[in-house]
Each structure stands twice: as structure tokens, then as C-alpha cells.
Design a protein around this motif. Sequence first.
Motif, mmCIF file in Angstrom:
data_model
loop_
_atom_site.group_PDB
_atom_site.id
_atom_site.type_symbol
_atom_site.label_atom_id
_atom_site.label_comp_id
_atom_site.label_asym_id
_atom_site.label_seq_id
_atom_site.Cartn_x
_atom_site.Cartn_y
_atom_site.Cartn_z
ATOM 1 N N ASP A 157 -3.453 -6.661 -5.852
ATOM 2 C CA ASP A 157 -4.301 -6.646 -4.365
ATOM 3 C C ASP A 157 -3.618 -7.232 -3.431
ATOM 4 O O ASP A 157 -3.944 -8.434 -3.334
ATOM 5 N N PHE A 158 -3.103 -6.838 -2.298
ATOM 6 C CA PHE A 158 -2.586 -7.099 -1.198
ATOM 7 C C PHE A 158 -3.535 -8.242 -1.364
ATOM 8 O O PHE A 158 -2.515 -9.456 -0.658
ATOM 9 N N ASP A 204 0.694 -1.563 -4.579
ATOM 10 C CA ASP A 204 -0.332 -0.835 -4.419
ATOM 11 C C ASP A 204 -0.980 -1.240 -5.637
ATOM 12 O O ASP A 204 -0.964 -1.336 -6.741
ATOM 13 N N ILE A 205 -2.626 -0.713 -5.562
ATOM 14 C CA ILE A 205 -4.000 -0.896 -6.166
ATOM 15 C C ILE A 205 -3.747 -0.232 -7.689
ATOM 16 O O ILE A 205 -4.448 -0.452 -8.390
ATOM 17 N N LYS A 228 6.750 8.894 2.845
ATOM 18 C CA LYS A 228 7.336 9.077 3.667
ATOM 19 C C LYS A 228 8.359 8.180 3.491
ATOM 20 O O LYS A 228 9.194 7.543 4.634
ATOM 21 N N GLY A 236 0.848 -1.048 -0.520
ATOM 22 C CA GLY A 236 0.017 -0.081 0.131
ATOM 23 C C GLY A 236 0.679 1.144 -0.129
ATOM 24 O O GLY A 236 1.089 2.172 1.028
HETATM 25 N N1 SAH Z 1 1.577 4.167 2.403
HETATM 26 C C1 SAH Z 1 0.670 5.182 2.333
HETATM 27 C C2 SAH Z 1 -0.700 5.503 1.205
HETATM 28 C C3 SAH Z 1 -1.322 4.938 2.694
HETATM 29 S S1 SAH Z 1 -2.970 5.272 2.142
HETATM 30 C C4 SAH Z 1 0.733 5.923 4.223
HETATM 31 O O1 SAH Z 1 1.399 5.413 4.680
HETATM 32 O O2 SAH Z 1 0.609 7.199 3.492
HETATM 33 C C5 SAH Z 1 -3.434 3.122 1.556
HETATM 34 C C6 SAH Z 1 -2.773 2.980 0.383
HETATM 35 O O3 SAH Z 1 -3.523 1.390 0.268
HETATM 36 C C7 SAH Z 1 -3.050 3.613 -1.222
HETATM 37 O O4 SAH Z 1 -2.222 3.436 -0.895
HETATM 38 C C8 SAH Z 1 -4.069 2.274 -1.190
HETATM 39 O O5 SAH Z 1 -4.094 2.708 -3.166
HETATM 40 C C9 SAH Z 1 -3.650 0.962 -1.144
HETATM 41 N N2 SAH Z 1 -4.316 0.017 -1.233
HETATM 42 C C10 SAH Z 1 -5.562 -0.291 -0.600
HETATM 43 N N3 SAH Z 1 -6.122 -1.386 -0.489
HETATM 44 C C11 SAH Z 1 -5.045 -2.127 -1.276
HETATM 45 C C12 SAH Z 1 -5.465 -3.588 -1.406
HETATM 46 N N4 SAH Z 1 -6.238 -4.169 -0.738
HETATM 47 N N5 SAH Z 1 -3.845 -4.148 -2.291
HETATM 48 C C13 SAH Z 1 -3.129 -3.188 -2.418
HETATM 49 N N6 SAH Z 1 -3.307 -1.993 -2.536
HETATM 50 C C14 SAH Z 1 -4.174 -1.943 -1.363
#
Ligand code: SAH
Length: 342
Positions: free
Chosen positions: A160-161, A132-133, A111, A105
Amino acid sequence: MDVERAAAAPPTENASPAEQIQIEDRLQDSAKDGSDLRRDVLEGLTAEFKGLPPKYFYDELGSELFEQITELPEYYPTRVERSILAEQAEAIVAAADPQCLIELGSGSASKTRVLLSAMHEAGSLHTYVPVDISEEITRATAHELISEYPELRVHGVLCDFENDLERLPAWGQRRMFAFLGGTIGNFDRPKRIAFLSRIASLLGPMDTLLLGTDLVKDPERLEAAYNDSAGVTSRFNKNVLSVLNRELDADFDLDAFEHLAFYDDENERIDIRLLSLADQLVHVRALGLEVPFAEGEEMRTELSCKFTRQSIERSYAESGLELVELWTDPEQQFALSLARGA
Ligand code: SAH
Ligand code: AVI
């Protein structure tokens, strides 16, 4: 389990962007052809208490709105997590000694740069794997990163993790999985334990997990973070309805719903919902579905669980993980913890 082992490619000084960046599309057909979305929406909108999975927030606009959320004065988690990373990145890298950083994600990885810089300083920066998705943000992030870290290989994975964790290629020896931002809190407890257990089973003896968790605190502070005065969180929340309108030919009227976010003290979580402002019938034409909403009816769109040191340790213990070290900020608002397989 379909895990490929590939040695971390040694970086070369003159690699071209094409050599430095590889974005692998591992989204399954069921995600690409919309059948996952159709299944989840059918299930969620026909349940007695309606709900939608939060992963559907993140189309291009949703990712952009989340970025705006991270800069809101009320939304402290991003700022505080960044400050902990800035203080502790060296200690984290020393404790984990990673060659490869795999971030679940990853989003804009804003960061993550702090960690990458600490790995660079330690001379161990080889490969960064954003997972990431959302395709747009992952590609943009990869390009930004290689201009900032010329020696870095970025091997992004679109997937999709929740479905594809075991299908991630596995690079080299010492891998650090990072799951930042408190995104683990968007799983309810059973899903959290199941997900952490799956991570535990992927970790080799030299691998670690770096987990960001928002901490339990004054409910007013928590609720303000999800009810910002500029209304960005409301737009983010309603964006899931726009996704359904576009992808499933639905006719949700965004003005007929109100954003709700409140702290559930008993379950230690922010509960995020959309409240129907009228009796209304929504058509989801791609599913041949008519969905009645009563005035005042609430539909859950996200949970954001908050933690204590004890609940973090308990989650690890129940998932086959062991806490190595936990870092927090002076006000104990957010925690980063490093874990290994137990
Ligand atoms: N890690 C970053 C973003 C968090 S927002 C931070 O800390 O600011 C959540 C992120 O997870 C988004 O980029 C979204 O696209 C991704 N995400 C949400 N569900 C997901 C899934 N099932 N599989 C892959 N990525 C996912
Ligand atoms: C991505 N996730 C950790 C955010 C959170 O705080 O739970 C998503 C979010 N939802 C509303 N504001 C932010």
C-alpha cells in the motif's frame, strides 16, 4: 527509515523468467489480515458524512473494471496520457536519464511500455519496479513485460504505497518514480502534499518523479468521463460495496445505491459518490455494525482532482519538489510533468 540500497542488477541475455521476475510482498500484516480495511470502514461508515477510501475498489474485478474504463469513449485520460508519452517519451528519458523505473499504482502498465521502449532505445533499460496493492494484475503485468522486453528485470512490490512508501527497496542510482494516470488526483489536497513530500524525501540528486495529472477543462467533458453511457464506472464504483460484502460479511444491496459523479468547480475535482435509493439498514457483520442510510443520503467513494500548470507547480513547491519540464497534448487535456527535489 527502512530503505535498502541495492545496485541495479545488470541484465543478462539468457535470464529465465524466474531470474527476471521477482515479486516482493511488502503488504503489512494489517493490510493482509484485514485490520486496515476494518479500521477504515468503521471510521468511514460511522462518520456523519460517510465515505470509503478508493484503494478498496481494486480487487481482481475492480482492476478489470478499471481496465475497461480506460477503453471507454468518454474516458479520455488514458488515451491522452498515452499520446503525450508517445510524443515525448524520448524527451522524458533524455531529461531524466533513468536506469530504473519505479511505477506507483502500476496496474496493467499499459502506457508504461512507451517509456520502457524509450529507455530501451536509449540503452538504459535495466529494472522496472511496478508497485501496486493488487497482486493479480501486478503478477500478470510482470510476465507480459518480460516477454516483450527480454533484457528487463521486473522487481514488483506488492504494498500500500500510502503506508509503505519508505519501505520500498531502492535500486541503483538514477531512478525515475512514475505516478501516472492521474492517480495523484485521488488524494485530496492535504494528502497530496503529504504524499508528494514523502516522495521528495526519497529522491536522491539523480532521481526524478514523472507525474500524470488530468487538467481542468469543460465540466461537461469531465462529467461525461465519469458517467459513461455503458455504465462501467457505475459498476466500478459499486464494486467497493461487493468488496465489503465479501471481506466483512456485509449485506449491501448494490441495486439500492446509485452511482453519482459531478464536477465541483470550486475545488476543481470530480466528486464520486453512492446515493442511497431508500431508507435502509446495512449490516457489516465482521464489525458488529448496523449502518443506517437515509433515502437520498450520499456516501463519498472517490475524489478525482483536476489541475492547472499553476496548481501543479504550487503542489510541487509545497512538497519540496521543483518542476523540470511539463508536457501536454494540443488540447491541453492532460499533463505529464517531471520534477526533482528542490
Ligand atoms: N497507473 C495505471 C493504473 C491506474 S489505476 C494507469 O495509469 O492506468 C490505480 C492503480 O493504483 C490500481 O492499479 C490500484 O490497484 C493502485 N492503487 C490504488 N491505491 C493504491 C495504494 N494505496 N497502494 C498501492 N497501489 C494502489
Ligand atoms: C485511477 N484514477 C486516476 C481514476 C480517476 O480517473 O480518478 C479512477 C477512476 N474512477 C472512476 N473512473 C476512473
